[in-house]
Design an enzyme around this catalytic site. Structure first.
Site, PDB file in Angstrom:
ATOM      1  N   LEU A  64      18.607  59.480  41.934  1.00 15.52           N
ATOM      2  CA  LEU A  64      19.681  58.714  41.927  1.00 15.52           C
ATOM      3  C   LEU A  64      20.595  59.617  43.108  1.00 15.52           C
ATOM      4  O   LEU A  64      20.706  60.736  43.255  1.00 15.52           O
ATOM      5  CB  LEU A  64      20.353  58.498  40.760  1.00 15.52           C
ATOM      6  N   CYS A  65      21.516  58.749  43.888  1.00 23.14           N
ATOM      7  CA  CYS A  65      22.495  59.094  44.486  1.00 23.14           C
ATOM      8  C   CYS A  65      23.762  58.360  44.608  1.00 23.14           C
ATOM      9  O   CYS A  65      23.944  57.601  43.464  1.00 23.14           O
ATOM     10  CB  CYS A  65      22.110  59.334  45.947  1.00 23.14           C
ATOM     11  N   HIS A  66      24.355  58.137  45.510  1.00 25.27           N
ATOM     12  CA  HIS A  66      25.584  57.184  45.420  1.00 25.27           C
ATOM     13  C   HIS A  66      25.238  55.671  45.463  1.00 25.27           C
ATOM     14  O   HIS A  66      25.571  54.882  44.727  1.00 25.27           O
ATOM     15  CB  HIS A  66      26.762  57.550  46.473  1.00 25.27           C
ATOM     16  N   GLY A  68      21.760  54.765  46.937  1.00 26.24           N
ATOM     17  CA  GLY A  68      20.613  54.592  46.962  1.00 26.24           C
ATOM     18  C   GLY A  68      19.566  54.991  47.935  1.00 26.24           C
ATOM     19  O   GLY A  68      18.553  54.729  48.151  1.00 26.24           O
ATOM     20  N   ILE A  93      24.360  55.502  41.656  1.00 18.92           N
ATOM     21  CA  ILE A  93      25.168  55.421  40.606  1.00 18.92           C
ATOM     22  C   ILE A  93      26.284  54.567  40.877  1.00 18.92           C
ATOM     23  O   ILE A  93      27.021  54.254  39.480  1.00 18.92           O
ATOM     24  CB  ILE A  93      25.941  56.876  40.541  1.00 18.92           C
TER      25      ILE A  93
END
Length: 107
Positions: A64-66, A68, A93
């Site tokens: 995961l990141c901010h 995608g 996220i």
């Protein structure tokens, strides 16, 4: 073979059942701002040097990141390295906060 992306709802179920390891590829300041409990920080730039030492190719991984994008790039790289059960959290996220846990700050 698993899809390259997983929805927040599907990922939440895996987390609840302890059936996946969550790898957060954002920067440390982002992780300090907002995180999914139980996720592990491995900034995207560190993944190539850490993946083969710290991750199991047989393990189910939710990356995961901010939003995608970084997680999708990382997932593609991991898949090319033999981590066939890696999936990117669709929407990152931000989607997790909007759909699963509103206590996770949005930024």
């Amino acid at each position: 073979m698993l899809d390259y992306e997983i929805s927040a709802a599907e990922a939440a179920e895996l987390l609840k059942e302890k059936k996946a390891r969550f790898i957060d590829v954002r920067e440390p300041w982002e992780f300090a701002t907002a995180k999914i409990e139980g996720s592990e920080l491995m900034p995207m730039g560190d993944v190539p040097s850490r993946a083969h030492q710290e991750l199991d190719p047989e393990e189910r991984l939710v990356v995961l990141c901010h939003h995608g994008m970084r997680s999708m790039n990382t997932t593609v790289w991991l898949r090319n390295q033999g981590f066939e059960q890696a999936q990117s959290l669709r929407g990152g996220i931000d989607a997790w906060s909007a759909e699963i846990d509103p206590k996770v700050p949005r930024y």
